[in-house]
Motif scaffolding. Sequence first.
Motif, PDB file in Angstrom:
ATOM      1  N   HIS A  27      -4.518  -1.732   7.537  1.00 40.82           N
ATOM      2  CA  HIS A  27      -4.499  -1.098   6.218  1.00 40.82           C
ATOM      3  C   HIS A  27      -3.368  -0.061   6.120  1.00 40.82           C
ATOM      4  O   HIS A  27      -2.638   0.008   5.139  1.00 40.82           O
ATOM      5  N   HIS A  77      -3.572   5.332  -1.566  1.00 40.56           N
ATOM      6  CA  HIS A  77      -3.892   5.299  -0.140  1.00 40.56           C
ATOM      7  C   HIS A  77      -3.707   6.668   0.505  1.00 40.56           C
ATOM      8  O   HIS A  77      -4.470   7.040   1.395  1.00 40.56           O
ATOM      9  N   ASP A 164     -11.283   2.504  -2.114  1.00 41.60           N
ATOM     10  CA  ASP A 164     -10.497   1.277  -2.200  1.00 41.60           C
ATOM     11  C   ASP A 164     -11.469   0.098  -2.079  1.00 41.60           C
ATOM     12  O   ASP A 164     -12.131  -0.045  -1.053  1.00 41.60           O
ATOM     13  N   HIS A 168      -8.954  -6.191   1.465  1.00 41.65           N
ATOM     14  CA  HIS A 168      -8.275  -5.796   2.717  1.00 41.65           C
ATOM     15  C   HIS A 168      -8.885  -4.525   3.312  1.00 41.65           C
ATOM     16  O   HIS A 168      -8.673  -4.225   4.477  1.00 41.65           O
TER      17      HIS A 168
HETATM   18 MN    MN Z   1      -5.917  -0.665   0.343  1.00 46.05          MN
END
Ligand code: MN
Length: 202
Positions: A27, A77, A164, A168
């Motif tokens: 990630h 992120h 998130d 993924h």
């Molecule tokens: Mn992500």
Amino acid sequence: MAFTLPQLGFDYNALEPQIDARTMEIHHTKHHNAYVTNLNKAIEGTALEGKTIEELMAGLDMGNMPVRNNGGGHYNHSLFWEILNPTNKGYLTGPLRTAIETSFGSKEQFEKDFAAAATTRFGSGWAWLCAHKGGKVEICSTPNQDNPLMPGTGCGGTPILGIDVWEHAYYLNYQNRRPDYIQAFMDLINWNVVEARYNAAI
Ligand code: MN
């Protein structure tokens, strides 16, 4: 000055068992790194070069897909790693606790509403807790790498917490069980960081 991938304040295995080290490493070093690389490419030699990430988000032309996707990816992120920090996690207290109880009734109800927003986001995206000037907080969600700083997303205020829900972020460990990942995330929130973001935002 080009954007750079921020260092995590902890090791990749620090969020286990809720989030596994392999997911964290991919990630951070693959997904987030690609957003940073592609954002720098997108703004190089343009009038956007030299702006802060917050300035890029707030002034975004939503038709500029490279900056929307990769700038959003970098901002989102960076926030995510910050609020997941497992060191000195603290607990919900003070003015933010009051604001959450005012808006949702209780921390438990906030967690239910936040989990519902994250669970029902179709496809890829994020759920947010945002703070408004004056102190009110609200939950919203955005698709893809959009975020509440961008114009016209239907979310407002300053994001102080985000999850998130792209596959993924959880697929290696949870496969299609997004609700289990969301519940696990609740135990990883660093409320000290969220509260500091809240105090700065209001
Ligand atoms: Mn992500």
